[in-house]
Design a protein around this motif. Structure first.
Motif, PDB file in Angstrom:
ATOM      1  N   LEU A 271       0.887  -1.348   0.071  1.00 37.88           N
ATOM      2  CA  LEU A 271       0.112   0.095  -0.592  1.00 37.88           C
ATOM      3  C   LEU A 271       0.825   1.190   0.096  1.00 37.88           C
ATOM      4  CD1 LEU A 271      -2.956   0.737   1.588  1.00 37.88           C
ATOM      5  CD2 LEU A 271      -1.870   2.140   2.179  1.00 37.88           C
ATOM      6  N   GLN A 272       2.281   1.750   0.984  1.00 42.90           N
ATOM      7  CA  GLN A 272       2.720   2.076   0.606  1.00 42.90           C
ATOM      8  C   GLN A 272       3.544   2.324  -0.560  1.00 42.90           C
ATOM      9  OE1 GLN A 272       3.770   4.205   3.871  1.00 42.90           O
ATOM     10  NE2 GLN A 272       2.930   2.531   5.558  1.00 42.90           N
ATOM     11  N   CYS A 273       4.596   0.873  -0.752  1.00 41.04           N
ATOM     12  CA  CYS A 273       5.454   1.495  -1.641  1.00 41.04           C
ATOM     13  C   CYS A 273       4.708   1.952  -3.484  1.00 41.04           C
ATOM     14  CB  CYS A 273       5.937   0.088  -2.217  1.00 41.04           C
ATOM     15  SG  CYS A 273       6.194  -1.452  -3.475  1.00 41.04           S
ATOM     16  N   PHE A 274       3.889   1.905  -3.445  1.00 40.46           N
ATOM     17  CA  PHE A 274       3.076   2.046  -5.144  1.00 40.46           C
ATOM     18  C   PHE A 274       3.468   3.900  -4.481  1.00 40.46           C
ATOM     19  CE2 PHE A 274       3.495  -0.959  -6.844  1.00 40.46           C
ATOM     20  CZ  PHE A 274       2.936  -2.441  -6.066  1.00 40.46           C
ATOM     21  N   ASP A 275       2.475   4.891  -3.624  1.00 41.52           N
ATOM     22  CA  ASP A 275       2.553   6.198  -3.395  1.00 41.52           C
ATOM     23  C   ASP A 275       4.218   6.068  -3.593  1.00 41.52           C
ATOM     24  OD1 ASP A 275       0.173   6.381  -0.932  1.00 41.52           O
ATOM     25  OD2 ASP A 275       0.214   5.722  -2.242  1.00 41.52           O
ATOM     26  N   VAL A 276       5.277   6.354  -2.736  1.00 44.03           N
ATOM     27  CA  VAL A 276       6.614   6.263  -3.162  1.00 44.03           C
ATOM     28  C   VAL A 276       6.659   6.211  -4.202  1.00 44.03           C
ATOM     29  CG1 VAL A 276       8.890   5.586  -1.948  1.00 44.03           C
ATOM     30  CG2 VAL A 276       7.229   5.582  -0.715  1.00 44.03           C
ATOM     31  N   LEU A 277       6.803   5.379  -5.035  1.00 44.19           N
ATOM     32  CA  LEU A 277       6.922   4.625  -6.253  1.00 44.19           C
ATOM     33  C   LEU A 277       6.875   6.942  -7.360  1.00 44.19           C
ATOM     34  CD1 LEU A 277       8.673   3.038  -8.231  1.00 44.19           C
ATOM     35  CD2 LEU A 277       6.415   2.549  -8.625  1.00 44.19           C
TER      36      LEU A 277
END
Ligand code: YRP
Length: 409
Positions: A271-277
């Motif tokens: 959930l968090q890593c796609f936002d960061v990407l």
């Protein structure tokens, strides 16, 4: 070069305990520990029965204080933490939200905190335990689908437990192809390779669509009432909690009570890593959602937390796409953002069906009964799998994601 070194390190997913096939899911979790640990495994395996029979407290009182020294390797530590995590949540919430206990006995607290320290995770059940490490294939050579999967431990509430944890697992597994594309994206940016970048972005968008497909299974696998009345209580934490304002005393570990947050989707590294990407920053402007997402990183396995931090400190995909002014890249980037907005919107629909609506019914029933029992209020304000706070969080995250589309040149 320093910039290059950091982001190149993402080329080796293995180092971050990220699997090309399973993403952040723990591949092939162990299902057994050495016999010495039978007292933990037997209680954890019988948790629903022991709680419904009001025998859990007595069983824990009989438990010996076991040493953690015979646990070997990451997977044994994860399985031991999973078993102790289920027993701890069952022990704290066995009386529903009316009679919570304030002290976790040392036979649980001491080994649980020792193992949690070794894994750099808080001594409370987290998403990485009950979703990422709580599964096995019935037929080891079979596919990763609901028919061929089972969970290792469960709370009272029957098959809805299994459904909720396995649907989450399948959403996480669907993310694997998107996560696998991340090193390719970083590489393509560093080598100004627009063609590979566009292909990798298409993989990410497709993966996020598959996550939404997997998420749909929740309707047939989880009953809203069972989730709201039972499972949600057991996943609750003891931070800013109406029912446990001080937190929990971990007997034999710390002298004063400690507060820890309950299980939440915000603990999902996917959930968090796609936002960061995609360069989607939940700035403080969104109030608590930015701070809450940040805090929840401490509730992720250390290697996954490091993956997200390395991604965040690498080259900005957003800036690179904007700088190229390339229409194809622009479109591929926006497709990823829109797929994430759709997934977030779907998550809000699910939370409405499984939390907001049952909570409304529960309050209506309580008002009819006259008293305002604190059954729901304790967790409604929580941001975990709880109510209104969680909905505000999801909507804030969805709205920020929507604004992240690259506007027309
Ligand atoms: C079924 C639900 C749940 O809340 N599961 C849960 C919660 C707490 C605990 Cl302790 C255990 C399980 C949700 C699944 C889908 C998961 N997901 C992963 N990446 C996502 C990216 C997104 F954009 C998104 F919208 C949801 C995303 C999150 C959880």
């Amino acid at each position: 070069m320093e910039h290059e070194d950091k982001s190149e390190s993402l080329q080796n997913l293995e180092k971050f305990h990220v699997s090309e096939e399973y993403g952040f899911v723990l591949p092939n979790p162990l299902t057994e520990l050495p016999d010495y640990y039978a007292p933990w495994m037997d209680v954890a395996a019988n948790l629903p029965h022991l709680i419904e029979g009001h025998q859990l407290r007595r069983e824990v009182a009989k438990m010996p204080l076991l040493s953690t020294q015979y646990l070997r390797g990451h997977r044994q530590l994860r399985l031991a933490r999973l078993a102790l995590g289920f027993i701890t949540m069952g022990y704290v919430w066995q009386g529903g939200s009316r009679q919570t206990v304030k002290i976790l006995p040392r036979v649980l607290a001491v080994p649980y905190c020792t193992i949690s320290e070794l894994l750099d995770l808080p001594p409370i059940l987290v998403y990485a335990d009950c979703v990422l490490a709580n599964w096995k294939k019935r037929d080891p050579c079979g596919p990763l689908n609901v028919e061929n999967l089972d969970i290792l431990f469960s709370f009272p509430g029957g098959d809805s437990n299994k459904g909720f944890f396995l649907v989450s697992l399948l959403v996480e597994a669907a993310a694997a192809t998107g996560i696998k594309a991340i090193p390719m994206i970083i590489n393509a940016i560093l080598h100004h390779d627009r063609c590979s970048l566009e292909t990798a972005l298409q993989d990410v968008a497709l993966s996020i669509c598959k996550m939404r497909e997997a998420f749909k299974l929740i309707h047939e696998c989880v009953n809203p009432g069972a989730f709201f009345r039972s499972l949600r209580i057991y996943l609750s934490g003891w931070k800013d909690s109406f029912l446990m304002p001080e937190g929990l005393v971990y007997e034999g570990v710390w002298d004063s009570p400690k507060q820890f947050s309950g299980g939440s989707a915000a603990q999902s590294s996917t959930l968090q890593c796609f936002d960061v990407l995609l360069g989607i920053q939940h700035r403080a402007a969104q109030g608590f959602s930015a701070e809450y997402l940040g805090c929840m990183r401490d509730y992720m396995p250390a290697a996954h937390r490091a993956f997200i931090q390395t991604l965040a400190s690498g080259p900005s995909l957003r800036q690179f796409v904007l700088a190229t002014g390339d229409a194809g890249l622009h479109a591929a980037f926006n497709k990823c953002v829109l797929a994430l907005v759709d997934l977030r919107s779907y998550h809000i629909q699910i939370a409405t069906k499984y939390i907001t609506i049952p909570a409304g019914r529960c309050r209506a029933e309580q008002q009819q009964l006259g008293g305002c029992v604190h059954e729901g209020t304790s967790v409604l304000s929580e941001r975990g799998t709880g109510g209104t706070g969680f909905m505000r969080f999801l909507k804030a995250v969805r709205d920020t994601t929507r604004k992240a589309q690259l506007t027309e040149q």
